[in-house]
Scaffold this motif. Structure first.
Motif: not given
Ligand SMILES: NC(=O)c1ccc[n+]([C@@H]2O[C@H](COP(=O)([O-])OP(=O)(O)OC[C@H]3O[C@@H](n4cnc5c(N)ncnc54)[C@H](OP(=O)(O)O)[C@@H]3O)[C@@H](O)[C@H]2O)c1
Length: 292
Positions: A138-149
């Motif tokens: 799964c590839s993720l990007e975005g803002e830290d809080r959302a990406v972490k969760t």
């Protein structure tokens, strides 16, 4: 347990929601589809959540997954922003491969943290089991809080998460189309070429199966350079020249495609170093296509 509400609960979201619910990673909140019947069907398949008919019926949740078709994601995010549900604790994400989290930027005005998370697999089957989903990249990007969760939620299903930059998502998605969809197109072109040579499709499929499977096995076992075989790996200009003449006579676009793919093979052949330099130079002229 945090709650996850879903806007657009089709093939992808039904599988993910069921897995997250069964594994007690999220409690499924409200489910909004275009039709209430479809939302009810999703609830039945997930074994949790409540079907709603309108955005205004949605109750507040911790996370919101917008898993509509890509063309609807921005509009749904804009509606969600207007709903009064979003605050600085909210996380909003989507699972599109081609769009970045930027498409969700309207909810940032209310303080939500946004992400995109793309599982590299097909969700054509209604519901995937955890065993089937395990190992999915799964590839993720975005803002830290959302990406972490969101990363933690995928990792809890034994997925393997990787980071991607928002600016690279379109090429990342294009690459997926090339290795998967265009491999199918290439095989179809091969069938058409055998057909032109008088061998019917049914026989061709039987004939090439071990040949193609062996090529793929070698590709993954040895890598692209070591697994390349055939005339370009040997520097056999004469054979390539006859292939091109036959294709030119039949179809110029097919000859052009053969040249383009041949020039990629030529790069591999150079790296392999089996063919002599003079043959490689002659092949370059024959193929006459820039690869980068
Ligand atoms: N399917 C895959 O293999 C796969 C793989 C990786 C990523 N993705 C991504 O996952 C996302 C969803 O794809 P999918 O294949 O699951 O789509 P899908 O099966 O077509 O489901 C889409 C759902 O969205 C609902 N919907 C459409 N417009 C809506 C709107 N304006 N408001 C609320 N709900 C709406 C539809 O409701 P109705 O049922 O009422 O029509 C349907 O249930 C996309 O971003 C896609 O790129 C999909």
């Amino acid at each position: 347990m945090r709650t996850l509400t879903i806007i657009g609960c089709g093939s992808l979201a039904r599988s993910l929601a069921r897995l997250w619910s069964e594994n007690e990673i999220f409690a499924i909140g409200d489910i909004l589809n275009r039709s209430i019947d479809s939302a009810k069907e999703a609830v039945a398949q997930i074994g949790g959540g409540s079907a709603v008919s309108l955005m205004s019926d949605i109750r507040q949740a911790d996370l919101y997954l917008i898993a509509t078709p890509d063309s609807q994601i921005k509009g749904c995010a804009d509606e969600l922003e207007q709903s009064g549900l979003i605050d600085s604790n909210s996380i909003v994400f989507h699972c599109s491969g081609v769009l970045s989290s930027e498409v969700l930027s309207s909810v940032k005005k209310r303080g939500a943290s946004i992400a995109s998370a793309h599982p590299l697999r097909s969700f054509a089957k209604p519901i995937l089991s955890k065993v089937e989903f395990a190992g999915t990249y799964c590839s993720l990007e975005g803002e830290d809080r959302a990406v972490k969760t969101v990363s933690q939620a995928f990792e809890a299903l034994d997925a393997i998460t990787i980071a991607i930059e928002a600016k690279d998502k379109v090429l990342y998605h294009t690459a997926g189309a090339i290795v998967c969809n265009y491999l199918t197109s290439l095989m179809e072109l091969g069938l058409q070429t055998y057909e032109k040579a008088g061998i019917d499709r049914e026989l061709t499929l039987k004939m090439i199966e071990p040949f193609v499977r062996g090529t793929l096995d070698n590709f993954f076992a040895l890598g692209p350079v070591a697994s390349l075989s055939g005339p370009i790996a040997r520097g056999d200009c004469e054979t390539i020249s006859t292939h091109l003449a036959a294709l030119e006579e039949w179809s110029k676009p097919k000859a052009d495609l053969y040249r383009l793919l041949g020039s990629v093979a030529l790069e591999l052949s150079r790296a392999q170093g089996t063919a002599n330099r003079k043959s490689l130079e002659e092949l370059k002229v024959l193929l006459n296509t820039e690869t980068s």
